[in-house]
Design a protein around this motif. Structure first.
Motif, PDB file in Angstrom:
ATOM      1  N   TYR A  52      76.242 -26.228   9.431  1.00  0.00           N
ATOM      2  CA  TYR A  52      75.428 -25.791   8.300  1.00  0.00           C
ATOM      3  C   TYR A  52      73.984 -26.264   8.438  1.00  0.00           C
ATOM      4  CZ  TYR A  52      79.085 -23.763   5.442  1.00  0.00           C
ATOM      5  OH  TYR A  52      80.057 -22.953   4.957  1.00  0.00           O
ATOM      6  N   PHE A  53      73.793 -27.495   8.919  1.00  0.00           N
ATOM      7  CA  PHE A  53      72.449 -28.015   9.135  1.00  0.00           C
ATOM      8  C   PHE A  53      71.741 -27.217  10.227  1.00  0.00           C
ATOM      9  CE2 PHE A  53      69.511 -31.131  11.063  1.00  0.00           C
ATOM     10  CZ  PHE A  53      68.719 -31.360   9.950  1.00  0.00           C
ATOM     11  N   ALA A  54      72.455 -26.902  11.312  1.00  0.00           N
ATOM     12  CA  ALA A  54      71.861 -26.133  12.405  1.00  0.00           C
ATOM     13  C   ALA A  54      71.513 -24.718  11.961  1.00  0.00           C
ATOM     14  CB  ALA A  54      72.818 -26.099  13.595  1.00  0.00           C
ATOM     15  N   LEU A  55      72.362 -24.099  11.158  1.00  0.00           N
ATOM     16  CA  LEU A  55      72.060 -22.756  10.652  1.00  0.00           C
ATOM     17  C   LEU A  55      70.847 -22.772   9.729  1.00  0.00           C
ATOM     18  CD1 LEU A  55      75.620 -21.321   9.976  1.00  0.00           C
ATOM     19  CD2 LEU A  55      74.007 -20.603  11.730  1.00  0.00           C
ATOM     20  N   ALA A  56      70.721 -23.827   8.931  1.00  0.00           N
ATOM     21  CA  ALA A  56      69.540 -23.946   8.061  1.00  0.00           C
ATOM     22  C   ALA A  56      68.278 -24.103   8.894  1.00  0.00           C
ATOM     23  CB  ALA A  56      69.706 -25.110   7.100  1.00  0.00           C
ATOM     24  N   LEU A  57      68.332 -24.920   9.948  1.00  0.00           N
ATOM     25  CA  LEU A  57      67.171 -25.068  10.829  1.00  0.00           C
ATOM     26  C   LEU A  57      66.860 -23.775  11.563  1.00  0.00           C
ATOM     27  CD1 LEU A  57      67.575 -28.592  12.440  1.00  0.00           C
ATOM     28  CD2 LEU A  57      65.905 -27.848  10.761  1.00  0.00           C
ATOM     29  N   PHE A  58      67.899 -23.065  11.972  1.00  0.00           N
ATOM     30  CA  PHE A  58      67.700 -21.807  12.687  1.00  0.00           C
ATOM     31  C   PHE A  58      67.053 -20.756  11.790  1.00  0.00           C
ATOM     32  CE2 PHE A  58      69.303 -17.647  14.129  1.00  0.00           C
ATOM     33  CZ  PHE A  58      68.748 -17.647  15.396  1.00  0.00           C
ATOM     34  N   GLY A  59      67.390 -20.750  10.520  1.00  0.00           N
ATOM     35  CA  GLY A  59      66.840 -19.762   9.594  1.00  0.00           C
ATOM     36  C   GLY A  59      65.479 -20.114   9.031  1.00  0.00           C
ATOM     37  N   THR A  60      65.005 -21.329   9.292  1.00  0.00           N
ATOM     38  CA  THR A  60      63.709 -21.754   8.787  1.00  0.00           C
ATOM     39  C   THR A  60      62.624 -21.363   9.776  1.00  0.00           C
ATOM     40  OG1 THR A  60      64.764 -23.628   7.714  1.00  0.00           O
ATOM     41  CG2 THR A  60      62.376 -23.737   8.004  1.00  0.00           C
ATOM     42  N   PRO A  61      61.581 -20.651   9.324  1.00  0.00           N
ATOM     43  CA  PRO A  61      60.525 -20.260  10.263  1.00  0.00           C
ATOM     44  C   PRO A  61      59.680 -21.462  10.684  1.00  0.00           C
ATOM     45  CG  PRO A  61      59.965 -19.566   8.047  1.00  0.00           C
ATOM     46  CD  PRO A  61      61.356 -20.123   7.985  1.00  0.00           C
ATOM     47  N   ALA A  62      59.032 -21.329  11.834  1.00  0.00           N
ATOM     48  CA  ALA A  62      58.154 -22.392  12.322  1.00  0.00           C
ATOM     49  C   ALA A  62      56.922 -22.486  11.432  1.00  0.00           C
ATOM     50  CB  ALA A  62      57.752 -22.107  13.762  1.00  0.00           C
ATOM     51  N   PHE A  63      56.246 -23.628  11.487  1.00  0.00           N
ATOM     52  CA  PHE A  63      55.070 -23.828  10.653  1.00  0.00           C
ATOM     53  C   PHE A  63      53.930 -22.874  11.010  1.00  0.00           C
ATOM     54  CE2 PHE A  63      56.685 -28.310  10.033  1.00  0.00           C
ATOM     55  CZ  PHE A  63      57.098 -28.062   8.742  1.00  0.00           C
ATOM     56  N   ASN A  64      53.862 -22.417  12.253  1.00  0.00           N
ATOM     57  CA  ASN A  64      52.757 -21.548  12.653  1.00  0.00           C
ATOM     58  C   ASN A  64      53.058 -20.071  12.425  1.00  0.00           C
ATOM     59  OD1 ASN A  64      54.653 -21.188  14.602  1.00  0.00           O
ATOM     60  ND2 ASN A  64      53.303 -21.618  16.333  1.00  0.00           N
ATOM     61  N   GLN A  65      54.179 -19.744  11.806  1.00  0.00           N
ATOM     62  CA  GLN A  65      54.500 -18.356  11.504  1.00  0.00           C
ATOM     63  C   GLN A  65      54.108 -18.025  10.071  1.00  0.00           C
ATOM     64  OE1 GLN A  65      58.635 -17.698  12.203  1.00  0.00           O
ATOM     65  NE2 GLN A  65      58.397 -17.574  14.431  1.00  0.00           N
TER      66      GLN A  65
END
Length: 167
Positions: free
Chosen positions: A87-100
């Motif tokens: 669940y933590f990895a999926l949340a990180l995967f779905g979060t866009p990068a700061f430069n996007q």
């Protein structure tokens, strides 16, 4: 036969309170769940700790190997930890990068229409110039204006607060 129930109020504090009959089924379900869980835990502890002779003496002919008493809780803990990790990895995967741009605006953002300018300032299509942003938001900055509700682009906020980008 109907019962005359008058409503309670501060002027008649002695008015009868309406009686509500509630089901006691959740209490019984909770008791059954608690007792069955306790019983199964006692059986598990006896199976894990009693010697084989005592278990056979109690009349149990077959029971699983003792190593399962260690493996089942260990595998359960591993599955729970993996679930949290996934669940933590999926949340990180779905979060866009700061430069996007998706990190600071989304499809629900509401911006005013940008004025059409043919100047050479607009080199980047995604990033409008500061003057075109000012032109888009200028009608809403008058003291007598009732502004429409718009989102302010983060680039404009940064330019106003911190000035032009320095090399």
């Amino acid at each position: 036969m109907t019962k005359d129930v008058s409503p309670t109020s501060p002027t008649t504090p002695l008015a009868p309170f309406p009686i509500q009959y509630k089901s006691r089924a959740p209490e019984f379900y909770g008791f059954v769940a608690w007792t069955s869980t306790s019983f199964l835990f006692v059986i598990y502890v006896l199976w894990a700790l009693l010697p084989d002779e005592w278990i056979v003496w109690l009349g149990v002919e077959w029971y699983p190997n003792r190593e399962w008493s260690i493996l089942v809780p260990a595998w359960t803990i591993v599955v729970i930890l993996l679930t949290y990790f996934i669940y933590f990895a999926l949340a990180l995967f779905g979060t866009p990068a700061f430069n996007q741009p998706r990190a600071i605006s989304d499809s629900r953002s509401h911006f005013p229409k940008m004025p059409q300018s043919s100047s050479s300032e607009d080199t980047d299509i995604n990033e409008p110039s500061l003057s075109s942003l000012y032109q888009a938001y200028a009608p809403f900055a008058r003291p007598d204006a009732i502004p429409e509700l718009y989102d302010i682009p983060i680039g404009m906020v940064n330019r106003v607060l911190y000035g032009k980008e320095k090399d």
